[in-house]
Design a protein around this motif. Structure first.
Motif, mmCIF file in Angstrom:
data_model
loop_
_atom_site.group_PDB
_atom_site.id
_atom_site.type_symbol
_atom_site.label_atom_id
_atom_site.label_comp_id
_atom_site.label_asym_id
_atom_site.label_seq_id
_atom_site.Cartn_x
_atom_site.Cartn_y
_atom_site.Cartn_z
ATOM 1 N N GLU A 212 0.854 -1.200 0.000
ATOM 2 C CA GLU A 212 0.000 0.000 0.000
ATOM 3 C C GLU A 212 0.891 1.252 0.000
ATOM 4 O O GLU A 212 2.079 1.187 0.334
ATOM 5 C CB GLU A 212 -0.921 -0.070 1.236
ATOM 6 C CG GLU A 212 -2.006 0.948 1.316
ATOM 7 C CD GLU A 212 -2.822 1.141 0.042
ATOM 8 O OE1 GLU A 212 -2.334 1.869 -0.834
ATOM 9 O OE2 GLU A 212 -3.948 0.622 -0.051
ATOM 10 N N SER A 213 0.315 2.387 -0.394
ATOM 11 C CA SER A 213 1.106 3.619 -0.488
ATOM 12 C C SER A 213 1.692 4.030 0.863
ATOM 13 O O SER A 213 2.724 4.691 0.924
ATOM 14 C CB SER A 213 0.245 4.746 -1.056
ATOM 15 O OG SER A 213 -0.902 4.956 -0.246
ATOM 16 N N ASN A 214 1.033 3.624 1.954
ATOM 17 C CA ASN A 214 1.547 3.934 3.293
ATOM 18 C C ASN A 214 2.237 2.727 3.920
ATOM 19 O O ASN A 214 2.519 2.723 5.117
ATOM 20 C CB ASN A 214 0.411 4.420 4.196
ATOM 21 C CG ASN A 214 -0.686 3.370 4.353
ATOM 22 O OD1 ASN A 214 -0.527 2.226 3.911
ATOM 23 N ND2 ASN A 214 -1.786 3.738 4.975
ATOM 24 N N ARG A 215 2.488 1.690 3.101
ATOM 25 C CA ARG A 215 3.152 0.454 3.545
ATOM 26 C C ARG A 215 2.324 -0.342 4.556
ATOM 27 O O ARG A 215 2.865 -1.234 5.216
ATOM 28 C CB ARG A 215 4.525 0.742 4.170
ATOM 29 C CG ARG A 215 5.594 1.270 3.227
ATOM 30 C CD ARG A 215 6.275 0.161 2.485
ATOM 31 N NE ARG A 215 7.631 0.512 2.077
ATOM 32 C CZ ARG A 215 8.327 -0.177 1.181
ATOM 33 N NH1 ARG A 215 7.789 -1.238 0.607
ATOM 34 N NH2 ARG A 215 9.526 0.161 0.855
ATOM 35 N N GLY A 216 1.045 -0.016 4.708
ATOM 36 C CA GLY A 216 0.238 -0.669 5.722
ATOM 37 C C GLY A 216 -0.800 -1.618 5.147
ATOM 38 O O GLY A 216 -0.558 -2.313 4.144
ATOM 39 N N TYR A 217 -1.970 -1.669 5.783
ATOM 40 C CA TYR A 217 -3.053 -2.564 5.358
ATOM 41 C C TYR A 217 -3.455 -2.269 3.919
ATOM 42 O O TYR A 217 -3.618 -1.091 3.547
ATOM 43 C CB TYR A 217 -4.276 -2.367 6.265
ATOM 44 C CG TYR A 217 -4.224 -3.150 7.559
ATOM 45 C CD1 TYR A 217 -5.019 -4.282 7.739
ATOM 46 C CD2 TYR A 217 -3.388 -2.772 8.589
ATOM 47 C CE1 TYR A 217 -4.984 -5.005 8.926
ATOM 48 C CE2 TYR A 217 -3.336 -3.495 9.782
ATOM 49 C CZ TYR A 217 -4.136 -4.608 9.942
ATOM 50 O OH TYR A 217 -4.084 -5.331 11.104
ATOM 51 N N LEU A 218 -3.631 -3.324 3.112
ATOM 52 C CA LEU A 218 -4.097 -3.130 1.741
ATOM 53 C C LEU A 218 -5.475 -2.465 1.776
ATOM 54 O O LEU A 218 -6.342 -2.870 2.556
ATOM 55 C CB LEU A 218 -4.179 -4.467 0.998
ATOM 56 C CG LEU A 218 -2.842 -5.195 0.796
ATOM 57 C CD1 LEU A 218 -3.069 -6.480 -0.004
ATOM 58 C CD2 LEU A 218 -1.818 -4.310 0.090
ATOM 59 N N GLY A 219 -5.659 -1.474 0.938
ATOM 60 C CA GLY A 219 -6.939 -0.775 0.897
ATOM 61 C C GLY A 219 -6.993 0.436 1.808
ATOM 62 O O GLY A 219 -7.963 1.182 1.784
ATOM 63 N N SER A 220 -5.944 0.637 2.627
ATOM 64 C CA SER A 220 -5.951 1.767 3.563
ATOM 65 C C SER A 220 -5.237 2.990 2.991
ATOM 66 O O SER A 220 -5.114 4.001 3.673
ATOM 67 C CB SER A 220 -5.286 1.375 4.883
ATOM 68 O OG SER A 220 -3.887 1.212 4.707
ATOM 69 N N GLY A 221 -4.763 2.879 1.748
ATOM 70 C CA GLY A 221 -4.011 3.989 1.162
ATOM 71 C C GLY A 221 -4.527 4.362 -0.213
ATOM 72 O O GLY A 221 -5.718 4.236 -0.492
ATOM 73 N N ASN A 222 -3.614 4.771 -1.083
ATOM 74 C CA ASN A 222 -4.001 5.369 -2.367
ATOM 75 C C ASN A 222 -3.870 4.449 -3.575
ATOM 76 O O ASN A 222 -4.174 4.857 -4.687
ATOM 77 C CB ASN A 222 -3.148 6.619 -2.627
ATOM 78 C CG ASN A 222 -3.382 7.679 -1.576
ATOM 79 O OD1 ASN A 222 -4.521 7.975 -1.238
ATOM 80 N ND2 ASN A 222 -2.312 8.234 -1.034
#
Ligand code: MN
Length: 315
Positions: A212-222
Protein backbone atom coordinates in the motif's frame (compact mmCIF):
# COMPACT_ATOMS: atom_id res chain seq x y z
CA UNK A 1 -13.11 -19.95 -8.81
CA UNK A 2 -9.51 -20.56 -7.88
CA UNK A 3 -6.85 -17.91 -7.85
CA UNK A 4 -4.20 -19.05 -10.27
CA UNK A 5 -1.52 -16.56 -9.40
CA UNK A 6 0.09 -17.84 -6.24
CA UNK A 7 -0.36 -15.48 -3.32
CA UNK A 8 2.65 -14.92 -1.13
CA UNK A 9 3.67 -13.23 2.08
CA UNK A 10 7.05 -11.80 2.92
CA UNK A 11 8.69 -13.15 6.09
CA UNK A 12 9.35 -9.60 7.32
CA UNK A 13 5.62 -9.36 8.14
CA UNK A 14 6.54 -11.43 11.17
CA UNK A 15 10.26 -11.16 11.86
CA UNK A 16 13.72 -10.13 10.71
CA UNK A 17 15.07 -13.21 12.46
CA UNK A 18 16.86 -15.89 10.49
CA UNK A 19 17.15 -18.66 13.07
CA UNK A 20 15.51 -21.96 12.16
CA UNK A 21 13.08 -21.63 15.06
CA UNK A 22 11.97 -18.15 14.04
CA UNK A 23 11.56 -19.14 10.41
CA UNK A 24 9.66 -22.29 11.36
CA UNK A 25 7.17 -20.13 13.23
CA UNK A 26 6.76 -17.79 10.25
CA UNK A 27 6.30 -20.70 7.83
CA UNK A 28 3.57 -22.19 10.01
CA UNK A 29 1.75 -18.86 10.37
CA UNK A 30 1.88 -17.99 6.66
CA UNK A 31 0.69 -21.45 5.62
CA UNK A 32 -2.10 -21.41 8.22
CA UNK A 33 -3.52 -18.22 6.69
CA UNK A 34 -3.52 -19.84 3.25
CA UNK A 35 -0.50 -18.30 1.55
CA UNK A 36 1.06 -20.53 -1.08
CA UNK A 37 4.44 -18.83 -1.07
CA UNK A 38 6.68 -17.46 1.64
CA UNK A 39 9.27 -14.92 0.55
CA UNK A 40 12.35 -15.28 2.70
CA UNK A 41 14.61 -12.25 2.93
CA UNK A 42 18.31 -12.79 3.35
CA UNK A 43 20.68 -9.88 3.54
CA UNK A 44 23.15 -12.58 4.61
CA UNK A 45 22.33 -15.90 2.89
CA UNK A 46 24.83 -17.72 5.12
CA UNK A 47 22.69 -16.95 8.18
CA UNK A 48 19.94 -19.40 7.19
CA UNK A 49 20.10 -23.15 7.81
CA UNK A 50 18.68 -24.00 4.40
CA UNK A 51 18.40 -27.73 5.04
CA UNK A 52 16.30 -27.25 8.17
CA UNK A 53 14.13 -24.55 6.58
CA UNK A 54 13.53 -26.63 3.45
CA UNK A 55 12.05 -29.37 5.60
CA UNK A 56 9.81 -26.87 7.44
CA UNK A 57 8.56 -25.56 4.09
CA UNK A 58 7.84 -29.07 2.84
CA UNK A 59 6.04 -29.99 6.05
CA UNK A 60 3.86 -26.88 5.78
CA UNK A 61 3.22 -27.44 2.06
CA UNK A 62 4.23 -23.89 1.17
CA UNK A 63 6.48 -22.72 -1.67
CA UNK A 64 9.40 -20.33 -1.31
CA UNK A 65 11.07 -17.44 -3.03
CA UNK A 66 14.15 -15.53 -1.96
CA UNK A 67 14.72 -11.81 -1.68
CA UNK A 68 17.71 -9.70 -0.91
CA UNK A 69 18.64 -6.04 -0.86
CA UNK A 70 22.26 -5.05 -1.35
CA UNK A 71 23.85 -2.62 1.10
CA UNK A 72 26.17 0.28 0.20
CA UNK A 73 29.10 -1.91 1.28
CA UNK A 74 28.06 -4.55 -1.30
CA UNK A 75 26.70 -2.35 -4.08
CA UNK A 76 27.28 -3.99 -7.47
CA UNK A 77 26.73 -0.59 -9.11
CA UNK A 78 29.68 0.84 -7.19
CA UNK A 79 32.66 2.17 -9.16
CA UNK A 80 34.85 0.44 -6.56
CA UNK A 81 35.54 -3.05 -7.88
CA UNK A 82 36.05 -4.47 -4.37
CA UNK A 83 32.58 -3.32 -3.27
CA UNK A 84 30.98 -4.50 -6.51
CA UNK A 85 32.63 -7.93 -6.20
CA UNK A 86 31.36 -8.24 -2.62
CA UNK A 87 27.80 -7.64 -3.85
CA UNK A 88 28.19 -10.16 -6.63
CA UNK A 89 29.30 -12.79 -4.13
CA UNK A 90 26.25 -12.10 -1.94
CA UNK A 91 23.96 -12.50 -4.96
CA UNK A 92 25.60 -15.80 -5.83
CA UNK A 93 25.12 -17.02 -2.26
CA UNK A 94 21.49 -15.91 -2.36
CA UNK A 95 20.96 -17.81 -5.61
CA UNK A 96 22.44 -20.92 -4.06
CA UNK A 97 20.28 -20.52 -0.96
CA UNK A 98 17.10 -20.21 -3.05
CA UNK A 99 18.05 -23.32 -5.01
CA UNK A 100 18.75 -25.29 -1.84
CA UNK A 101 15.45 -24.18 -0.34
CA UNK A 102 13.64 -25.46 -3.44
CA UNK A 103 12.71 -22.09 -4.98
CA UNK A 104 13.14 -20.78 -8.51
CA UNK A 105 13.18 -16.99 -8.06
CA UNK A 106 15.45 -14.47 -6.37
CA UNK A 107 13.83 -11.04 -6.18
CA UNK A 108 14.44 -7.68 -4.51
CA UNK A 109 16.96 -4.90 -4.84
CA UNK A 110 19.56 -6.66 -6.94
CA UNK A 111 20.93 -4.03 -9.34
CA UNK A 112 22.29 -1.55 -6.76
CA UNK A 113 22.23 -0.90 -3.05
CA UNK A 114 18.92 -0.08 -1.39
CA UNK A 115 19.64 3.34 0.05
CA UNK A 116 19.36 7.03 -0.66
CA UNK A 117 22.05 8.06 -3.11
CA UNK A 118 23.23 11.66 -3.08
CA UNK A 119 24.22 11.84 -6.76
CA UNK A 120 23.14 10.27 -10.08
CA UNK A 121 24.28 6.82 -11.18
CA UNK A 122 27.44 6.89 -13.28
CA UNK A 123 28.13 5.12 -16.58
CA UNK A 124 30.83 3.04 -14.91
CA UNK A 125 28.56 2.11 -12.01
CA UNK A 126 25.78 1.05 -14.36
CA UNK A 127 28.21 -0.99 -16.46
CA UNK A 128 29.49 -2.72 -13.32
CA UNK A 129 25.92 -3.60 -12.34
CA UNK A 130 25.08 -4.94 -15.80
CA UNK A 131 28.25 -7.03 -15.96
CA UNK A 132 27.76 -8.46 -12.48
CA UNK A 133 24.10 -9.31 -13.06
CA UNK A 134 24.99 -11.01 -16.33
CA UNK A 135 27.50 -13.24 -14.54
CA UNK A 136 25.12 -13.96 -11.65
CA UNK A 137 22.34 -14.73 -14.16
CA UNK A 138 24.54 -17.31 -15.88
CA UNK A 139 25.35 -18.82 -12.49
CA UNK A 140 21.65 -18.81 -11.53
CA UNK A 141 20.69 -20.44 -14.82
CA UNK A 142 22.66 -23.51 -13.77
CA UNK A 143 20.22 -23.90 -10.87
CA UNK A 144 17.11 -23.04 -12.91
CA UNK A 145 16.78 -19.78 -10.97
CA UNK A 146 15.59 -16.47 -12.39
CA UNK A 147 16.64 -13.08 -11.04
CA UNK A 148 13.80 -10.60 -10.64
CA UNK A 149 15.28 -7.14 -10.22
CA UNK A 150 13.01 -4.87 -8.21
CA UNK A 151 12.18 -1.40 -9.50
CA UNK A 152 12.22 0.94 -6.50
CA UNK A 153 11.68 4.64 -6.03
CA UNK A 154 14.19 7.46 -6.32
CA UNK A 155 14.84 7.66 -2.58
CA UNK A 156 16.03 4.05 -2.49
CA UNK A 157 18.19 3.77 -5.62
CA UNK A 158 19.58 6.04 -8.31
CA UNK A 159 19.99 3.39 -11.01
CA UNK A 160 16.50 2.38 -12.16
CA UNK A 161 13.22 3.90 -10.92
CA UNK A 162 10.69 3.04 -13.64
CA UNK A 163 9.63 0.04 -15.70
CA UNK A 164 10.96 1.71 -18.84
CA UNK A 165 14.40 2.09 -17.25
CA UNK A 166 14.17 -1.47 -15.97
CA UNK A 167 13.52 -2.82 -19.44
CA UNK A 168 16.52 -0.88 -20.74
CA UNK A 169 18.66 -2.49 -18.03
CA UNK A 170 17.33 -5.93 -18.94
CA UNK A 171 18.15 -5.28 -22.58
CA UNK A 172 21.76 -4.50 -21.65
CA UNK A 173 22.02 -7.56 -19.37
CA UNK A 174 20.63 -9.67 -22.23
CA UNK A 175 19.82 -12.76 -20.22
CA UNK A 176 16.35 -14.33 -20.43
CA UNK A 177 16.41 -15.38 -16.77
CA UNK A 178 16.69 -11.77 -15.59
CA UNK A 179 13.23 -10.26 -15.19
CA UNK A 180 11.50 -7.30 -13.63
CA UNK A 181 10.06 -7.22 -10.15
CA UNK A 182 7.38 -4.52 -9.83
CA UNK A 183 6.05 -3.21 -6.51
CA UNK A 184 2.92 -1.07 -6.25
CA UNK A 185 4.39 0.96 -3.37
CA UNK A 186 7.24 2.15 -5.59
CA UNK A 187 5.12 2.35 -8.76
CA UNK A 188 2.72 4.67 -6.95
CA UNK A 189 5.61 7.12 -6.56
CA UNK A 190 7.35 6.79 -9.92
CA UNK A 191 5.11 5.49 -12.70
CA UNK A 192 2.82 7.80 -14.68
CA UNK A 193 0.50 4.82 -15.11
CA UNK A 194 0.69 1.59 -13.13
CA UNK A 195 -1.39 -0.11 -15.79
CA UNK A 196 0.85 1.20 -18.55
CA UNK A 197 3.88 -0.07 -16.67
CA UNK A 198 2.44 -3.57 -16.31
CA UNK A 199 1.58 -3.78 -19.99
CA UNK A 200 4.96 -2.33 -20.97
CA UNK A 201 6.73 -4.97 -18.86
CA UNK A 202 4.75 -7.74 -20.60
CA UNK A 203 6.36 -11.12 -20.35
CA UNK A 204 9.53 -9.63 -18.85
CA UNK A 205 7.60 -9.24 -15.61
CA UNK A 206 8.61 -12.04 -13.28
CA UNK A 207 7.55 -10.97 -9.80
CA UNK A 208 5.08 -8.64 -8.11
CA UNK A 209 4.96 -7.06 -4.67
CA UNK A 210 1.67 -5.57 -3.57
CA UNK A 211 2.26 -2.86 -1.01
CA UNK A 212 0.00 0.00 0.00
CA UNK A 213 1.11 3.62 -0.49
CA UNK A 214 1.55 3.93 3.29
CA UNK A 215 3.15 0.45 3.54
CA UNK A 216 0.24 -0.67 5.72
CA UNK A 217 -3.05 -2.56 5.36
CA UNK A 218 -4.10 -3.13 1.74
CA UNK A 219 -6.94 -0.78 0.90
CA UNK A 220 -5.95 1.77 3.56
CA UNK A 221 -4.01 3.99 1.16
CA UNK A 222 -4.00 5.37 -2.37
CA UNK A 223 -3.18 2.35 -4.55
CA UNK A 224 -5.96 1.21 -6.89
CA UNK A 225 -5.40 -2.53 -6.50
CA UNK A 226 -8.51 -3.47 -8.48
CA UNK A 227 -7.22 -1.71 -11.57
CA UNK A 228 -3.66 -2.94 -11.05
CA UNK A 229 -4.72 -6.58 -10.65
CA UNK A 230 -7.07 -6.43 -13.65
CA UNK A 231 -4.18 -5.18 -15.76
CA UNK A 232 -1.85 -7.87 -14.43
CA UNK A 233 -4.33 -10.52 -15.51
CA UNK A 234 -5.05 -8.86 -18.86
CA UNK A 235 -1.31 -8.66 -19.50
CA UNK A 236 -0.96 -12.39 -19.00
CA UNK A 237 0.98 -12.32 -15.75
CA UNK A 238 0.98 -15.74 -14.09
CA UNK A 239 3.71 -15.24 -11.47
CA UNK A 240 3.54 -14.72 -7.72
CA UNK A 241 1.68 -11.83 -6.09
CA UNK A 242 3.43 -11.22 -2.78
CA UNK A 243 2.28 -8.95 0.03
CA UNK A 244 4.86 -6.64 1.58
CA UNK A 245 4.38 -4.31 4.54
CA UNK A 246 6.67 -2.94 7.22
CA UNK A 247 6.37 -1.97 10.86
CA UNK A 248 9.00 -1.34 13.49
CA UNK A 249 6.77 -3.48 15.72
CA UNK A 250 8.62 -6.46 14.22
CA UNK A 251 11.60 -5.03 12.32
CA UNK A 252 15.02 -4.64 13.84
CA UNK A 253 15.93 -0.97 14.30
CA UNK A 254 18.58 -1.06 11.54
CA UNK A 255 16.09 -2.45 9.01
CA UNK A 256 13.39 0.01 10.08
CA UNK A 257 15.82 2.84 9.54
CA UNK A 258 16.95 1.51 6.16
CA UNK A 259 13.31 1.42 5.03
CA UNK A 260 12.45 4.79 6.66
CA UNK A 261 9.75 3.31 8.86
CA UNK A 262 9.34 6.28 11.20
CA UNK A 263 5.78 5.55 12.29
CA UNK A 264 3.82 2.35 12.57
CA UNK A 265 0.61 1.69 10.68
CA UNK A 266 0.14 -1.76 12.23
CA UNK A 267 1.33 -3.83 15.17
CA UNK A 268 -0.34 -7.23 14.71
CA UNK A 269 1.40 -9.40 12.10
CA UNK A 270 -1.18 -12.18 11.91
CA UNK A 271 -4.09 -9.77 11.61
CA UNK A 272 -2.32 -7.78 8.89
CA UNK A 273 -1.31 -10.90 6.92
CA UNK A 274 -4.75 -12.51 7.18
CA UNK A 275 -6.41 -9.28 6.07
CA UNK A 276 -4.09 -9.04 3.04
CA UNK A 277 -4.76 -12.65 2.07
CA UNK A 278 -8.52 -12.15 2.18
CA UNK A 279 -8.24 -8.82 0.36
CA UNK A 280 -6.06 -10.24 -2.42
CA UNK A 281 -8.10 -13.40 -2.88
CA UNK A 282 -11.27 -11.36 -3.29
CA UNK A 283 -9.62 -8.75 -5.51
CA UNK A 284 -8.02 -11.28 -7.85
CA UNK A 285 -11.23 -13.30 -8.13
CA UNK A 286 -13.21 -10.14 -8.79
CA UNK A 287 -10.74 -9.10 -11.48
CA UNK A 288 -11.08 -12.50 -13.14
CA UNK A 289 -14.87 -12.28 -13.07
CA UNK A 290 -14.77 -8.84 -14.63
CA UNK A 291 -12.49 -10.02 -17.39
CA UNK A 292 -14.57 -13.00 -18.52
CA UNK A 293 -15.08 -12.85 -22.22
CA UNK A 294 -12.43 -10.22 -22.90
CA UNK A 295 -9.88 -11.20 -25.47
CA UNK A 296 -6.83 -9.41 -26.77
CA UNK A 297 -7.58 -8.59 -30.42
CA UNK A 298 -3.96 -8.07 -31.46
CA UNK A 299 -2.03 -10.64 -33.39
CA UNK A 300 0.22 -11.28 -30.41
CA UNK A 301 -0.81 -11.71 -26.80
CA UNK A 302 0.09 -8.77 -24.58
CA UNK A 303 2.31 -10.70 -22.26
CA UNK A 304 2.54 -14.26 -21.03
CA UNK A 305 0.50 -17.31 -21.87
CA UNK A 306 -2.32 -16.82 -19.44
CA UNK A 307 -5.77 -17.72 -20.75
CA UNK A 308 -8.54 -15.63 -19.25
CA UNK A 309 -11.60 -17.52 -18.15
CA UNK A 310 -14.33 -17.74 -20.77
CA UNK A 311 -18.03 -16.93 -20.21
CA UNK A 312 -19.33 -18.73 -17.16
CA UNK A 313 -15.86 -19.16 -15.83
CA UNK A 314 -15.00 -22.01 -18.24
CA UNK A 315 -11.37 -22.15 -19.32
MN1 MN B 1 9.05 -4.54 -2.57
Amino acid sequence: MTVRNKLGAQALLWTCGTSSEELREVIIRAAAIGYEILELVFPDPDAIDVNAVRVFLQDAGIGVTGATALAPSSDISSEDSTISARGEEILRKAVRAVAELGGTQLCGMLCSALHKYSSPATETGRANSVAALRRVADYADGFGISLCSEIVNRYETNLVNTTEQGLALLKDIARPNVKLHLDTYHMNIEESSMEGAVLMAGDRLGYVHVGESNRGYLGSGNVDFASFLRTLLLGGYTGPIVFESFSSAVLEPSVSSQLCVWRNVWDNSDDLAAHAYAYLTTAVESAERGLRGYRWAGSQPLGGKRDLPGPGGKQ
